[in-house]
Design a protein around this motif. Sequence first.
Motif, PDB file in Angstrom:
ATOM      1  N   CYS A 170       8.051   3.575   5.452  1.00 33.91           N
ATOM      2  CA  CYS A 170       8.751   4.148   6.465  1.00 33.91           C
ATOM      3  C   CYS A 170       7.834   3.665   7.728  1.00 33.91           C
ATOM      4  CB  CYS A 170       8.678   5.770   6.517  1.00 33.91           C
ATOM      5  SG  CYS A 170       9.696   6.155   7.884  1.00 33.91           S
ATOM      6  N   HIS A 171       8.235   3.362   8.679  1.00 33.63           N
ATOM      7  CA  HIS A 171       7.574   3.245  10.158  1.00 33.63           C
ATOM      8  C   HIS A 171       6.796   4.366  10.462  1.00 33.63           C
ATOM      9  CE1 HIS A 171      11.009   4.932  11.835  1.00 33.63           C
ATOM     10  NE2 HIS A 171      10.550   5.120  12.822  1.00 33.63           N
ATOM     11  N   THR A 172       7.134   5.638  10.222  1.00 36.79           N
ATOM     12  CA  THR A 172       6.396   6.758  10.443  1.00 36.79           C
ATOM     13  C   THR A 172       5.218   7.036   9.693  1.00 36.79           C
ATOM     14  OG1 THR A 172       7.616   8.474   8.834  1.00 36.79           O
ATOM     15  CG2 THR A 172       8.732   7.846  11.033  1.00 36.79           C
ATOM     16  N   GLY A 173       5.110   6.186   8.735  1.00 33.47           N
ATOM     17  CA  GLY A 173       3.867   6.436   7.919  1.00 33.47           C
ATOM     18  C   GLY A 173       4.069   7.150   6.624  1.00 33.47           C
ATOM     19  N   ASP A 174       5.309   7.766   6.426  1.00 36.50           N
ATOM     20  CA  ASP A 174       5.620   8.271   5.355  1.00 36.50           C
ATOM     21  C   ASP A 174       5.947   7.267   3.946  1.00 36.50           C
ATOM     22  OD1 ASP A 174       5.571  10.851   6.156  1.00 36.50           O
ATOM     23  OD2 ASP A 174       7.794  10.922   6.609  1.00 36.50           O
ATOM     24  N   ARG A 175       5.448   7.756   2.869  1.00 35.00           N
ATOM     25  CA  ARG A 175       5.686   6.651   1.830  1.00 35.00           C
ATOM     26  C   ARG A 175       7.025   6.450   1.821  1.00 35.00           C
ATOM     27  NH1 ARG A 175       4.230   3.093  -1.901  1.00 35.00           N
ATOM     28  NH2 ARG A 175       5.425   3.378  -3.884  1.00 35.00           N
ATOM     29  N   THR A 176       8.176   6.930   1.852  1.00 30.84           N
ATOM     30  CA  THR A 176       9.618   6.657   2.132  1.00 30.84           C
ATOM     31  C   THR A 176      10.146   7.210   3.178  1.00 30.84           C
ATOM     32  OG1 THR A 176      10.728   8.095   0.981  1.00 30.84           O
ATOM     33  CG2 THR A 176       9.499   7.064  -0.412  1.00 30.84           C
ATOM     34  N   CYS A 177      11.325   6.386   3.479  1.00 30.33           N
ATOM     35  CA  CYS A 177      12.017   6.946   4.643  1.00 30.33           C
ATOM     36  C   CYS A 177      12.903   8.258   4.371  1.00 30.33           C
ATOM     37  CB  CYS A 177      13.062   5.817   5.071  1.00 30.33           C
ATOM     38  SG  CYS A 177      11.965   4.558   5.834  1.00 30.33           S
ATOM     39  N   PHE A 178      12.714   8.727   3.246  1.00 26.83           N
ATOM     40  CA  PHE A 178      13.702   9.782   2.932  1.00 26.83           C
ATOM     41  C   PHE A 178      12.665  11.011   2.597  1.00 26.83           C
ATOM     42  CE2 PHE A 178      15.749   6.091   1.681  1.00 26.83           C
ATOM     43  CZ  PHE A 178      17.001   6.333   2.525  1.00 26.83           C
ATOM     44  N   ASP A 179      11.231  10.996   3.166  1.00 32.00           N
ATOM     45  CA  ASP A 179      10.408  11.955   2.475  1.00 32.00           C
ATOM     46  C   ASP A 179      10.400  13.488   3.790  1.00 32.00           C
ATOM     47  OD1 ASP A 179       9.498  10.789   0.599  1.00 32.00           O
ATOM     48  OD2 ASP A 179       7.647  10.075   1.412  1.00 32.00           O
ATOM     49  N   ALA A 180      10.710  12.951   4.896  1.00 31.45           N
ATOM     50  CA  ALA A 180      10.539  13.967   6.024  1.00 31.45           C
ATOM     51  C   ALA A 180      11.783  14.976   5.984  1.00 31.45           C
ATOM     52  CB  ALA A 180      10.327  13.315   7.272  1.00 31.45           C
ATOM     53  N   ASP A 181      12.974  14.646   5.858  1.00 35.35           N
ATOM     54  CA  ASP A 181      13.957  15.157   6.152  1.00 35.35           C
ATOM     55  C   ASP A 181      14.890  15.640   4.837  1.00 35.35           C
ATOM     56  OD1 ASP A 181      15.807  16.942   7.632  1.00 35.35           O
ATOM     57  OD2 ASP A 181      16.609  15.239   8.589  1.00 35.35           O
ATOM     58  N   VAL A 182      14.394  16.371   3.798  1.00 32.02           N
ATOM     59  CA  VAL A 182      15.164  16.652   2.597  1.00 32.02           C
ATOM     60  C   VAL A 182      16.117  17.809   2.887  1.00 32.02           C
ATOM     61  CG1 VAL A 182      15.044  17.305   0.151  1.00 32.02           C
ATOM     62  CG2 VAL A 182      13.249  15.838   1.057  1.00 32.02           C
ATOM     63  N   LEU A 183      17.613  17.638   2.587  1.00 36.99           N
ATOM     64  CA  LEU A 183      18.458  18.412   2.883  1.00 36.99           C
ATOM     65  C   LEU A 183      18.767  19.371   1.754  1.00 36.99           C
ATOM     66  CD1 LEU A 183      20.984  16.215   4.840  1.00 36.99           C
ATOM     67  CD2 LEU A 183      19.438  17.538   5.698  1.00 36.99           C
ATOM     68  N   LEU A 184      18.584  18.844   0.500  1.00 35.79           N
ATOM     69  CA  LEU A 184      18.583  19.820  -0.822  1.00 35.79           C
ATOM     70  C   LEU A 184      17.660  19.054  -1.699  1.00 35.79           C
ATOM     71  CD1 LEU A 184      20.496  21.862  -2.310  1.00 35.79           C
ATOM     72  CD2 LEU A 184      21.892  19.803  -3.189  1.00 35.79           C
ATOM     73  N   LYS A 185      17.023  20.186  -2.237  1.00 38.10           N
ATOM     74  CA  LYS A 185      15.961  19.697  -3.396  1.00 38.10           C
ATOM     75  C   LYS A 185      16.096  20.495  -4.632  1.00 38.10           C
ATOM     76  CE  LYS A 185      11.018  19.023  -4.152  1.00 38.10           C
ATOM     77  NZ  LYS A 185       9.802  18.716  -3.452  1.00 38.10           N
ATOM     78  N   ASP A 186      16.064  19.868  -5.737  1.00 31.62           N
ATOM     79  CA  ASP A 186      16.044  20.533  -6.887  1.00 31.62           C
ATOM     80  C   ASP A 186      17.360  21.716  -6.787  1.00 31.62           C
ATOM     81  OD1 ASP A 186      14.126  18.836  -7.679  1.00 31.62           O
ATOM     82  OD2 ASP A 186      12.644  20.331  -7.228  1.00 31.62           O
ATOM     83  N   ALA A 187      18.710  21.167  -6.992  1.00 33.16           N
ATOM     84  CA  ALA A 187      19.792  21.986  -6.696  1.00 33.16           C
ATOM     85  C   ALA A 187      19.671  23.266  -7.936  1.00 33.16           C
ATOM     86  CB  ALA A 187      20.786  21.367  -7.088  1.00 33.16           C
ATOM     87  N   ALA A 188      19.976  24.484  -7.579  1.00 30.83           N
ATOM     88  CA  ALA A 188      19.797  25.625  -8.267  1.00 30.83           C
ATOM     89  C   ALA A 188      21.129  25.560  -8.962  1.00 30.83           C
ATOM     90  CB  ALA A 188      19.675  26.905  -7.440  1.00 30.83           C
TER      91      ALA A 188
END
Length: 150
Positions: free
Chosen positions: A124-142
Amino acid sequence: MGLMTSQPARRPTTTPDRGASRHGDPSGNLDPEIAARLRRSADGLLPAIAQQYDTGEVLMLGWMDDEALHRTLTTGRCTYWSRSRQEYWVKGDTSGHVQWVKSVALDCDADTVLVRVDQVGAACHTGDRTCFDADVLLKDAAPGVPGADQ
């Protein structure tokens, strides 16, 4: 007379249209059999998903026209078309965060390219490993969340 600059030559800044690349050689450099299979957007582009080849990690999404795809297939480095700058860019030329191409595949509709790469550094141009690291909308759904049990 030789070039007097160390800057890479810029490509023409016309927008690709109606499927054929309008950059570089007007006859096109992409293998005609591949070009004939592609289903491009109205502006002549294909989304290109970059994925880490050994972990499956989705790194980023970029855009390619025929010429960018040709360069990606023939140079071993990912080349994209910048919609904002209206120019080609090779991932890592300025950042050093290179994408070494391992494989390239079309999806079943031939309207998206999957490029499996060996990513050096951040994608990612922001320096994150991926472009999808910074704004996770749902993680490990319950449990009880649709799709969580599958």
